[in-house]
Design an enzyme around this catalytic site. Structure first.
Site, mmCIF file in Angstrom:
data_model
loop_
_atom_site.group_PDB
_atom_site.id
_atom_site.type_symbol
_atom_site.label_atom_id
_atom_site.label_comp_id
_atom_site.label_asym_id
_atom_site.label_seq_id
_atom_site.Cartn_x
_atom_site.Cartn_y
_atom_site.Cartn_z
ATOM 1 N N HIS A 162 0.912 -1.090 -0.183
ATOM 2 C CA HIS A 162 -0.093 -0.078 -0.058
ATOM 3 C C HIS A 162 0.504 0.920 -0.093
ATOM 4 O O HIS A 162 0.753 2.112 -1.076
ATOM 5 C CB HIS A 162 -0.865 -0.089 1.367
ATOM 6 C CG HIS A 162 -2.501 -0.804 1.403
ATOM 7 N ND1 HIS A 162 -2.203 -2.298 1.004
ATOM 8 C CD2 HIS A 162 -3.507 -0.204 0.746
ATOM 9 C CE1 HIS A 162 -3.400 -2.190 0.661
ATOM 10 N NE2 HIS A 162 -4.327 -0.727 0.571
ATOM 11 N N HIS A 216 1.030 -3.440 8.885
ATOM 12 C CA HIS A 216 2.667 -2.956 8.758
ATOM 13 C C HIS A 216 3.067 -3.003 9.999
ATOM 14 O O HIS A 216 2.273 -2.048 10.665
ATOM 15 C CB HIS A 216 2.491 -2.827 7.105
ATOM 16 C CG HIS A 216 2.707 -2.961 6.673
ATOM 17 N ND1 HIS A 216 3.321 -4.070 5.829
ATOM 18 C CD2 HIS A 216 1.487 -2.871 5.500
ATOM 19 C CE1 HIS A 216 2.730 -4.429 4.476
ATOM 20 N NE2 HIS A 216 1.456 -3.699 4.371
#
Length: 299
Positions: A162, A216
């Site tokens: 992303h 993440h």
């Protein structure tokens, strides 16, 4: 004397391999994404892996594609349409999809090779209730997990896809916009900096959202941002000059030289007194070599 239409076809065929290769890169990304990849050993007492699995992401993949892929592409086309420059649209979009193709493919290759566990690994894995410690002098393998349907993505934390995609799309738009706004023209209009803050803020917030969703670690999104910025710069500089150059707002001229005999059809703007093109995709009559209203060559 060569007419315009055959020359346009030569330009088209000269750039066809670029489009084919870019499409092939996207195909490679989807092929690489299906590989299972490496899965690192982990520590069952590592609290950084004990975060909950977010069923609903703040920025899903479709929204990422629209905001950082579709929107910048539309803006590039609109700017080129206002400038009435097909060549600017061609170079802008080709450089944009090249950047994204390079970034998503490279990011995926690193993901499946590194195999770093995500912060929500334990929720994905569902460790056996009695497993509270690692084997003596060792670490634990994913094979102890009681649930495996989400494990493939559970070991693809580094780097953040992303973040790399968002920063690539928004940084490319920043470079393109900065060039068109003549940001580095030594006049220092502050509104330009505020306008350019918008895409940078967008990519930053998307990257931060990945840590908020516990998809993440912070270092994952930092690495993804670096990859995205470098990929955007690389793709942009294939077709546009550096921002500090006097004509940064103009795309490079086509790689196929135009050999029309009439000076009016010279591909580059004439340098006063010489009639020589300067390497950018512009055209100007030699009778007005210093005209400020220069338009791109019609390709």
């Amino acid at each position: 004397m060569t007419t315009g239409r055959p020359w346009r076809w030569r330009v088209f065929w000269s750039y066809l391999p670029d489009w084919v290769l870019t499409i092939a890169l996207w195909g490679a990304f989807y092929g690489v994404d299906k590989i299972d990849g490496y899965r690192r050993l982990f520590d069952v007492t590592d609290t950084s892996l004990a975060h909950p699995y977010a069923r609903k992401e703040r920025v899903p993949v479709w929204m990422l594609a629209v905001v950082c892929g579709l929107v910048p592409g539309i803006i590039i086309l609109l700017v080129a349409a206002v400038r009435r420059s097909f060549w600017d649209a061609h170079n802008g979009i080709l450089g944009f999809i090249l950047s994204l193709g390079l970034v998503v493919t490279f990011t995926d290759i690193i993901k499946i090779t590194v195999g770093r566990p995500r912060p929500d690994l334990f929720d994905r894995c569902q460790l056996p209730p009695g497993l509270t410690a690692n084997p003596t002098h060792g670490l634990t393998s994913w094979t102890v997990c009681t649930r495996t349907d989400k494990l493939q993505e559970g070991f693809r934390s580094f780097p953040s896809g992303h973040s790399s995609f968002a920063w690539c799309g928004m940084w490319y738009l920043t470079l393109y916009s900065a060039a068109k706004l003549r940001t580095y023209n030594n006049k220092g209009y502050t509104f330009k900096s505020w306008l350019l803050l918008a895409p940078i803020s967008c990519s930053s917030l998307i990257a931060v959202s990945r840590t908020m969703d516990y998809r993440h670690h912070p270092t994952d999104v930092i690495a993804g941002a670096i990859i995205g910025v470098l990929g955007a710069w690389w793709g942009y500089r294939q077709y546009y000059p550096a921002l500090v150059t006097p004509k940064s707002f103009k795309p490079f001229r086509p790689r196929v030289p135009r050999d029309d005999a009439l000076p009016l059809h010279n591909l580059g703007p004439a340098t006063p007194g010489t009639g020589e093109p300067d390497g950018y995709g512009e055209t100007v009559p030699l009778s007005h070599p210093s005209s400020p209203h220069i338009r791109d060559a019609s390709v």
